[in-house]
Scaffold this motif. Structure first.
Motif, short mmCIF file in Angstrom:
data_model
loop_
_atom_site.label_atom_id
_atom_site.label_comp_id
_atom_site.label_asym_id
_atom_site.label_seq_id
_atom_site.Cartn_x
_atom_site.Cartn_y
_atom_site.Cartn_z
N ALA A 126 3.68 9.90 9.05
CA ALA A 126 3.63 8.47 9.33
C ALA A 126 2.19 7.95 9.28
O ALA A 126 1.93 6.88 8.73
CB ALA A 126 4.24 8.19 10.71
N ALA A 127 1.26 8.72 9.83
CA ALA A 127 -0.15 8.31 9.83
C ALA A 127 -0.68 8.20 8.41
O ALA A 127 -1.44 7.28 8.07
CB ALA A 127 -0.98 9.29 10.65
N ILE A 128 -0.29 9.15 7.55
CA ILE A 128 -0.73 9.11 6.15
C ILE A 128 -0.10 7.93 5.42
O ILE A 128 -0.75 7.25 4.62
CB ILE A 128 -0.36 10.44 5.45
N ALA A 129 1.17 7.66 5.73
CA ALA A 129 1.91 6.60 5.04
C ALA A 129 1.36 5.22 5.33
O ALA A 129 1.63 4.27 4.58
CB ALA A 129 3.39 6.66 5.43
N ARG A 130 0.59 5.07 6.40
CA ARG A 130 -0.02 3.77 6.70
C ARG A 130 -1.25 3.50 5.84
O ARG A 130 -1.56 2.37 5.52
CB ARG A 130 -0.42 3.71 8.18
N GLU A 131 -1.95 4.57 5.49
CA GLU A 131 -3.21 4.42 4.75
C GLU A 131 -3.04 4.65 3.26
O GLU A 131 -3.73 4.05 2.44
CB GLU A 131 -4.24 5.40 5.30
N TYR A 132 -2.10 5.52 2.89
CA TYR A 132 -1.85 5.85 1.49
C TYR A 132 -0.43 5.43 1.13
O TYR A 132 0.46 5.37 1.98
CB TYR A 132 -2.00 7.36 1.25
N ARG A 133 -0.22 5.19 -0.14
CA ARG A 133 1.14 4.91 -0.61
C ARG A 133 1.77 6.24 -1.01
O ARG A 133 1.46 6.79 -2.06
CB ARG A 133 1.12 3.93 -1.79
N VAL A 134 2.63 6.75 -0.16
CA VAL A 134 3.26 8.05 -0.39
C VAL A 134 4.28 7.91 -1.51
O VAL A 134 5.27 7.18 -1.39
CB VAL A 134 3.93 8.57 0.90
N SER A 135 4.04 8.62 -2.60
CA SER A 135 4.94 8.58 -3.75
C SER A 135 5.98 9.68 -3.71
O SER A 135 7.12 9.48 -4.14
CB SER A 135 4.12 8.70 -5.05
N VAL A 136 5.57 10.85 -3.22
CA VAL A 136 6.46 12.01 -3.21
C VAL A 136 6.29 12.78 -1.91
O VAL A 136 5.16 12.98 -1.44
CB VAL A 136 6.15 12.96 -4.40
N VAL A 137 7.41 13.21 -1.34
CA VAL A 137 7.40 14.13 -0.19
C VAL A 137 8.19 15.36 -0.60
O VAL A 137 9.38 15.25 -0.95
CB VAL A 137 8.02 13.50 1.07
N VAL A 138 7.55 16.53 -0.59
CA VAL A 138 8.23 17.78 -0.92
C VAL A 138 8.37 18.61 0.35
O VAL A 138 7.43 18.70 1.15
CB VAL A 138 7.48 18.57 -2.01
N VAL A 139 9.54 19.20 0.55
CA VAL A 139 9.85 19.91 1.79
C VAL A 139 10.42 21.28 1.49
O VAL A 139 11.24 21.44 0.59
CB VAL A 139 10.88 19.11 2.64
N ALA A 140 9.99 22.27 2.23
CA ALA A 140 10.59 23.61 2.19
C ALA A 140 10.74 24.07 3.63
O ALA A 140 9.74 24.33 4.31
CB ALA A 140 9.72 24.59 1.40
N VAL A 141 11.96 24.15 4.13
CA VAL A 141 12.17 24.53 5.52
C VAL A 141 13.59 25.05 5.69
O VAL A 141 14.47 24.80 4.86
CB VAL A 141 11.92 23.32 6.46
N GLY A 142 13.81 25.79 6.78
CA GLY A 142 15.14 26.30 7.08
C GLY A 142 15.18 27.79 7.36
O GLY A 142 15.96 28.26 8.19
N ALA A 143 14.32 28.55 6.69
CA ALA A 143 14.35 30.01 6.84
C ALA A 143 13.98 30.46 8.25
O ALA A 143 14.42 31.53 8.70
CB ALA A 143 13.41 30.66 5.83
N ARG A 169 13.43 8.17 8.07
CA ARG A 169 13.28 7.20 9.16
C ARG A 169 11.82 6.81 9.36
O ARG A 169 11.49 5.64 9.52
CB ARG A 169 13.86 7.79 10.45
N VAL A 170 10.95 7.82 9.34
CA VAL A 170 9.51 7.56 9.51
C VAL A 170 9.00 6.65 8.41
O VAL A 170 8.27 5.68 8.67
CB VAL A 170 8.73 8.90 9.51
N LEU A 171 9.36 6.93 7.17
CA LEU A 171 8.88 6.12 6.06
C LEU A 171 9.49 4.72 6.10
O LEU A 171 8.82 3.73 5.76
CB LEU A 171 9.18 6.81 4.74
N GLN A 172 10.73 4.61 6.52
CA GLN A 172 11.35 3.29 6.66
C GLN A 172 10.61 2.47 7.71
O GLN A 172 10.34 1.28 7.50
CB GLN A 172 12.82 3.44 7.06
N ASP A 173 10.26 3.11 8.82
CA ASP A 173 9.52 2.41 9.88
C ASP A 173 8.15 1.94 9.40
O ASP A 173 7.58 0.99 9.96
CB ASP A 173 9.36 3.31 11.10
N GLU A 174 7.61 2.62 8.38
CA GLU A 174 6.31 2.24 7.85
C GLU A 174 6.42 1.28 6.68
O GLU A 174 5.44 1.01 5.99
CB GLU A 174 5.53 3.50 7.42
N GLY A 175 7.62 0.78 6.44
CA GLY A 175 7.79 -0.25 5.42
C GLY A 175 8.23 0.23 4.06
O GLY A 175 8.27 -0.55 3.11
N TYR A 176 8.59 1.50 3.93
CA TYR A 176 9.02 2.06 2.65
C TYR A 176 10.53 1.87 2.47
O TYR A 176 11.30 1.96 3.42
CB TYR A 176 8.70 3.55 2.57
#
Length: 347
Positions: A118-135, A187-194
């Motif tokens: 969220a902090a990054i999304a306020r200053e930069y325009r986040v184009s891509v979010v890549v995630v690897a999680v679950g293991a 949700r975080v990106l939506q709250d930041e206006g995305y």
């Protein structure tokens, strides 16, 4: 009164109102400025952090208890997206789905990755979010490999036989947790206006780090001390079922999905024999210097059976290809030149 006269009569009050409020404009909409630099952000666990590649960012190699092991050679640093100016890697070794999402949980001295996003999304325009999680959630993949290693040492029955019955259930319990984390990111990106169309959200799965058929003289503490049956189960069942669970989570959260389950085929740890530079995964790796330090000793095996710098470079290459398409899903497989390529899933 004519319609023209009525229109003129209405225009003058509106102009007066605009002049009145011109010194008190509406609050700016959330989100970065229109000319903000564009960014790619990585979230997740060790596979995204770059565990095993070395070259860890200062502050993430055990300093003050932070063992996130974020590498400058992580796959996100090999991911090319047109127009992107900055890359941020928020992933942390050991992270689970809760830590990627919105949580008060602290792991490795770090809190919610979604809040950091969220902090990054306020200053930069986040184009891509890549995630690897679950293991690291219910599957506890690293613990399973540790159990298989102990089975080799103690010459007990293949650990795969003990794990096979419960593995599917573990993956099923993991799936909604990963879905929740992805929804938290949205949700975080939506709250930041995305809007959902203003960025790309990708969930990637895991590659099998080991496989059967390795040289016998490396099926020990010199390389990959795992029984043949366990090696086969990890490659053919555990990783495949894990990928299926993650595919389900991605679809439910309307995220794109990149399947890495076949990405390391014939490049797994120890399969190269004397030619280690042909492998894309670390063998059993022991930090002997760390064993002399009580605070570091419990992390002495942390890099074992993770991708190495060559593996991460290939993963980044495949992700770059995938992001350049509009496909909802693809798999990373080796092409004729031996490099990974993104093959779109058939409908």
């Amino acid at each position: 009164m004519s319609r023209r006269s009525v229109s003129v009569a209405l225009v003058f009050p509106l102009l007066a109102l605009l002049l009145l409020v011109s010194d008190s404009p509406y609050p700016a909409l959330p989100g970065p400025k229109r000319d903000a630099p564009r960014a790619v952000v990585a979230l997740g666990d060790s596979t995204m952090a770059g565990e095993g590649a070395g070259s860890y960012e200062p502050g993430t190699n055990g300093e003050n208890g932070n063992w996130c092991h974020r590498s400058t050679k992580a796959s996100v640093h090999h991911t090319r997206v047109e127009g992107v100016d900055r890359v941020f890697n928020l992933a942390c070794s050991g992270a689970n789905a809760e830590q990627v999402g919105l949580t008060d949980q602290v792991r490795n001295t770090e809190g919610s990755q979604a809040r950091q996003l969220a902090a990054i999304a306020r200053e930069y325009r986040v184009s891509v979010v890549v995630v690897a999680v679950g293991a690291n959630d219910d599957p506890r993949f690293a613990d399973v490999l540790g159990a298989c290693l102990r089975a080799w040492i103690e010459r007990r029955v293949d650990c795969a036989k003990a794990m096979a019955d419960e593995w599917k259930a573990r993956v099923e319990r993991m799936t909604p947790k990963v879905e929740r984390a992805l929804r938290d990111v949205r949700r975080v990106l939506q709250d930041e206006g995305y809007t959902p169309r203003s960025y790309t959200l990708v969930l990637q799965s895991y590659a099998a780090p080991v496989a059967p058929g390795l040289p016998f003289d490396l099926q020990n503490l010199a390389g990959c001390p795992l029984r043949t049956g366990d090696l086969q189960w990890v490659r053919d069942e555990a990783v495949e079922q894990l990928s299926e669970g993650l595919r389900t989570a991605a679809k439910a959260a309307e995220a794109r999905f990149l399947d890495l389950s076949k990405a390391g085929e014939k490049r797994e740890a120890c399969t190269g024999g004397d030619e280690m530079d042909q492998e894309w995964f670390t063998r059993l790796t022991i930090d002997f210097d760390g064993l002399r330090d009580e605070a570091r000793a419990r992390h002495a095996l942390q890099e074992s059976f993770h991708p190495n710098d060559r593996g991460y470079e290939q993963f980044g290459r495949c992700m770059s290809e995938f992001l350049a398409t509009t496909a909802r899903e693809a798999s990373c497989v080796a092409g004729e030149d031996g490099n990974l390529t993104a093959v779109e899933a058939e409908d």
